[in-house]
Design an enzyme around this catalytic site. Structure first.
Site, PDB file in Angstrom:
ATOM      1  CE  LYS A 270      -3.221   2.673   2.918  1.00  0.00           C
ATOM      2  NZ  LYS A 270      -4.128   2.695   4.087  1.00  0.00           N
ATOM      3  CG  ASP A 275      -5.399   8.054   4.315  1.00  0.00           C
ATOM      4  OD1 ASP A 275      -6.288   8.679   3.687  1.00  0.00           O
ATOM      5  OD2 ASP A 275      -5.632   7.060   5.043  1.00  0.00           O
ATOM      6  CE  LYS A 282      -6.523   8.992   7.727  1.00  0.00           C
ATOM      7  NZ  LYS A 282      -7.169   7.889   8.438  1.00  0.00           N
ATOM      8  CG  ASP A 293      -1.916   5.345   4.689  1.00  0.00           C
ATOM      9  OD1 ASP A 293      -1.763   4.337   5.412  1.00  0.00           O
ATOM     10  OD2 ASP A 293      -3.000   5.640   4.155  1.00  0.00           O
ATOM     11  CG  ASP A 352      -9.773   7.720   6.283  1.00  0.00           C
ATOM     12  OD1 ASP A 352      -8.686   7.652   5.668  1.00  0.00           O
ATOM     13  OD2 ASP A 352      -9.862   7.933   7.507  1.00  0.00           O
ATOM     14  CD  GLU A 354      -6.580   5.317   2.198  1.00  0.00           C
ATOM     15  OE1 GLU A 354      -7.589   5.461   2.911  1.00  0.00           O
ATOM     16  OE2 GLU A 354      -5.459   5.044   2.684  1.00  0.00           O
ATOM     17  NE  ARG A 356     -10.848  -1.038   3.549  1.00  0.00           N
ATOM     18  CZ  ARG A 356     -11.468  -1.199   4.714  1.00  0.00           C
ATOM     19  NH1 ARG A 356     -12.634  -1.833   4.773  1.00  0.00           N
ATOM     20  NH2 ARG A 356     -10.935  -0.738   5.820  1.00  0.00           N
TER      21      ARG A 356
HETATM   22  N1  BES Z   1      -4.309   4.743   6.703  1.00  0.00           N
HETATM   23  C1  BES Z   1      -5.453   4.472   7.504  1.00  0.00           C
HETATM   24  C2  BES Z   1      -5.155   3.498   8.652  1.00  0.00           C
HETATM   25  C3  BES Z   1      -4.182   3.984   9.677  1.00  0.00           C
HETATM   26  C4  BES Z   1      -4.622   4.614  10.814  1.00  0.00           C
HETATM   27  C5  BES Z   1      -2.830   3.745   9.535  1.00  0.00           C
HETATM   28  C6  BES Z   1      -3.707   5.048  11.758  1.00  0.00           C
HETATM   29  C7  BES Z   1      -1.919   4.170  10.466  1.00  0.00           C
HETATM   30  C8  BES Z   1      -2.342   4.817  11.578  1.00  0.00           C
HETATM   31  C9  BES Z   1      -6.556   3.886   6.643  1.00  0.00           C
HETATM   32  O1  BES Z   1      -6.585   4.293   5.331  1.00  0.00           O
HETATM   33  C10 BES Z   1      -7.859   4.278   7.247  1.00  0.00           C
HETATM   34  O2  BES Z   1      -8.101   5.445   7.362  1.00  0.00           O
HETATM   35  N2  BES Z   1      -8.658   3.281   7.637  1.00  0.00           N
HETATM   36  C11 BES Z   1      -9.913   3.521   8.253  1.00  0.00           C
HETATM   37  C12 BES Z   1     -10.914   2.553   7.656  1.00  0.00           C
HETATM   38  C13 BES Z   1     -12.339   2.818   8.028  1.00  0.00           C
HETATM   39  C14 BES Z   1     -12.799   4.125   7.421  1.00  0.00           C
HETATM   40  C15 BES Z   1     -13.182   1.676   7.547  1.00  0.00           C
HETATM   41  C16 BES Z   1      -9.767   3.280   9.742  1.00  0.00           C
HETATM   42  O3  BES Z   1      -9.034   2.381  10.131  1.00  0.00           O
HETATM   43  O4  BES Z   1     -10.371   4.011  10.501  1.00  0.00           O
HETATM   44 ZN    ZN Z   2      -4.722   4.844   4.518  1.00  0.00          ZN
HETATM   45 ZN    ZN Z   3      -7.587   6.144   5.019  1.00  0.00          ZN
END
Ligand code: BES
Ligand code: ZN
Ligand code: ZN
Length: 508
Positions: A270, A275, A282, A293, A352, A354, A356
């Site tokens: 990834k 992000d 966010k 990210d 967010d 993204e 996946r």
């Molecule tokens: N990049 C984030 C996950 C992340 C969070 C990595 C904190 C490192 C530190 C990812 O893209 C994300 O935002 N995931 C969301 C998914 C949700 C919206 C289903 C999450 O984990 O909140």
């Molecule tokens: Zn992310």
């Molecule tokens: Zn994200």
């Protein structure tokens, strides 16, 4: 980069800024570890007592500085804690040595040369100490004014040279272990550099350029799909995530091939260079570290280059799914449906989620080559951090034995990891009224939901595992062991180990 050599020199005569020794935690106070005999002798055999007087206990992570005894060319002895004395007839754990070497190298920032006289009984120990020293000496100061001239700066330059004492410089196994340590640590440190580089300087195009240059240097075939090529190819996931950014997305394919290879591994990373969350923005407090990210892509990149440098007898293809996730008038909206590279449609309920989406396209692309196994690496979910904390990555996959193999590989190289399930009942939470699947499901078990989503984009019958490194990829706290603040290079050593095991025929 710190230079690493094996030396047969005796500690007293060595011209260095410091001699590093080990001290363990005994039942009745600190115990001097093997390797430090010369220092102990010069202290009339009273080194343990001297260390105790200075407050040393031998606990892991502890450092004690003492003046070198007379007759030593080096002015300083640095004693690093090794934790408990090993059981009778047992040696120090390689990870204990790796961490201690890292602590020592970090403590010696600003010094030129250090001699490491830590306990080592075989080539693997030498490799671990070397790796720990090179990883612990890492620092990122490209953006500090004083980073331009390490000599003139008020800050301190990383330790320049490490001589490992007590090994066998002429022994093939020792030489190979040191060579391996250098290749892995240099590439891992480069992954850290990429993670630490601010997102205004590392966009998908810039990342792709770095990969292209490294590939050229190491005889790796490289192919970069830009926006035009991605559009032509129908990579709706990568394009959808990158749609809001002024910097277009890229899919980078790195192919390392060995003429002696019997197996083919695909690593997928990834690579969200920033992000912001996109339209599902966010909030402040959650976006300050989101340059991290792209850690998965950085680790995949490092692992492929390390495999090439080590000449492993296995084919390794690395896929870097690069995009910047930004909100704008052209950004993907919650409610949009994307047609993915696999042909499936995805309703984007949260922009967010993204990672996946870009991974789905890269997993499908990787699957087209029918590799023996695919491993993806991603800072995928906050939920995995809630589950496992910020030092352990989660391992999921479609094959329990392969998941175990990765867990064992991680354990062997000192990367904390834990197997996680993919419970079938969580799949229906991603049912979409409009599309084949939604990019979000139940909040509970969010890391597993993400894993289930990815599974849908792995080609039929292909063994696959997913490493969610959201916790360990970026260290927001202080440095520890050989882990610096900031980018850590999480996953690199596990991938390299997997490639080695595969090359050795230890994999199915
Ligand atoms: N990049 C984030 C996950 C992340 C969070 C990595 C904190 C490192 C530190 C990812 O893209 C994300 O935002 N995931 C969301 C998914 C949700 C919206 C289903 C999450 O984990 O909140
Ligand atoms: Zn992310
Ligand atoms: Zn994200």
């Amino acid at each position: 980069m710190t230079a690493l050599t094996l030396s047969t020199a005796a500690a007293p005569g060595l011209r260095a800024d410091a001699i590093v020794i080990g001290v363990a935690k005994g039942a009745k106070g600190p115990v001097v570890a093997p390797g430090a005999e010369a220092v102990d002798k010069a202290y009339d055999g009273r080194l343990a007592g001297v260390l105790e007087t200075l407050g040393a206990s031998g606990a892991e992570g502890e450092v004690t500085k003492l003046p070198a005894p007379s007759g030593f060319k080096a002015p300083l002895v640095l004693a690093v804690g090794l934790g408990a004395v090993p059981e009778k007839d047992a040696d120090y754990d390689t990870e204990v040595l790796r961490k201690a070497a890292g602590v020592a190298a970090r403590t010696l920032t600003g010094s030129k040369k250090a001699a490491f006289a830590l306990p080592l009984t075989d080539a693997a120990d030498a490799g671990a100490i070397g790796e720990g020293a090179l990883l612990g000496a890492y620092s990122f100061d490209a953006y500090k004014d004083n980073g331009k001239d390490p000599k003139a700066k008020n800050g301190k330059a990383p330790l320049a040279e490490v001589a490992l004492l007590g090994g066998k410089p002429r022994d093939k196994a020792y030489k190979a272990a040191v060579e391996r340590a250098v290749a892995v640590a240099e590439e891992l440190n480069r992954a850290r550099d990429l993670v630490n580089t601010p997102p205004n300087d590392l966009n998908p195009e810039a990342f792709a350029a770095v990969a292209q240059a490294a590939a050229k240097e190491h005889g790796i075939k490289v192919q970069v799909l830009d926006e035009k090529a991605l559009t032509k190819g129908g990579y709706g996931g990568i394009l959808g995530v990158g749609a809001g950014s002024a910097s277009g997305p890229r899919l980078v394919k790195l192919s390392y091939t060995s003429s002696k290879a019997k197996k083919h591994l695909a690593f997928v990373g990834k690579g969200i260079t920033y992000d912001s969350g996109g339209i599902s923005l966010k909030p402040a407090g959650h976006n300050e570290t989101m340059k991290c990210d792209m850690s998965g892509a950085a680790s995949v990149f490092a692992a492929v280059v390390a495999a090439a440098r080590l000449g492993l007898e296995v084919n390794v293809t690395g896929w870097l799914a690069l995009a910047e996730n930004m909100p704008s008038g052209s950004a993907t909206r919650p409610g949009d449906v994307l047609r993915m590279y696999s042909g499936k449609t995805v309703e984007v309920l949260n922009t967010d989620a993204e990672g996946r989406l870009v991974l789905a396209d890269a997993l499908w692309a990787a699957s087209q080559e029918k590799p023996d196994a695919i491993v993806d690496v991603a800072t995928l979910t906050g939920a995995m951090m809630l589950a496992l904390g910020n030092r352990t990555f989660g391992i999921m996959g479609n094959d329990d034995a392969f998941r175990s193999t990765l867990h064992e590989a991680a354990e062997e190289v000192g990367e904390p990891a834990w197997p996680m399930p993919l419970p079938e009942h969580l799949r229906k939470g991603m049912d979409s009224a409009t599309a084949d699947i939604a990019n979000m499901g139940e909040r509970m078990g969010g890391g597993l939901v993400a894993g289930l989503f990815l599974r849908e984009f792995v080609g039929e019958g292909i063994t696959w595992a997913h490493l969610d490194i959201a916790g360990p990829a970026f260290n927001e706290g202080g440095p520890f062991g050989y882990t610096p603040k900031g980018g850590t290079g999480s996953g690199v050593r596990t991938l390299v180990r997997l490639a080695e095991l595969t090359a050795a025929g230890d994999l199915g």
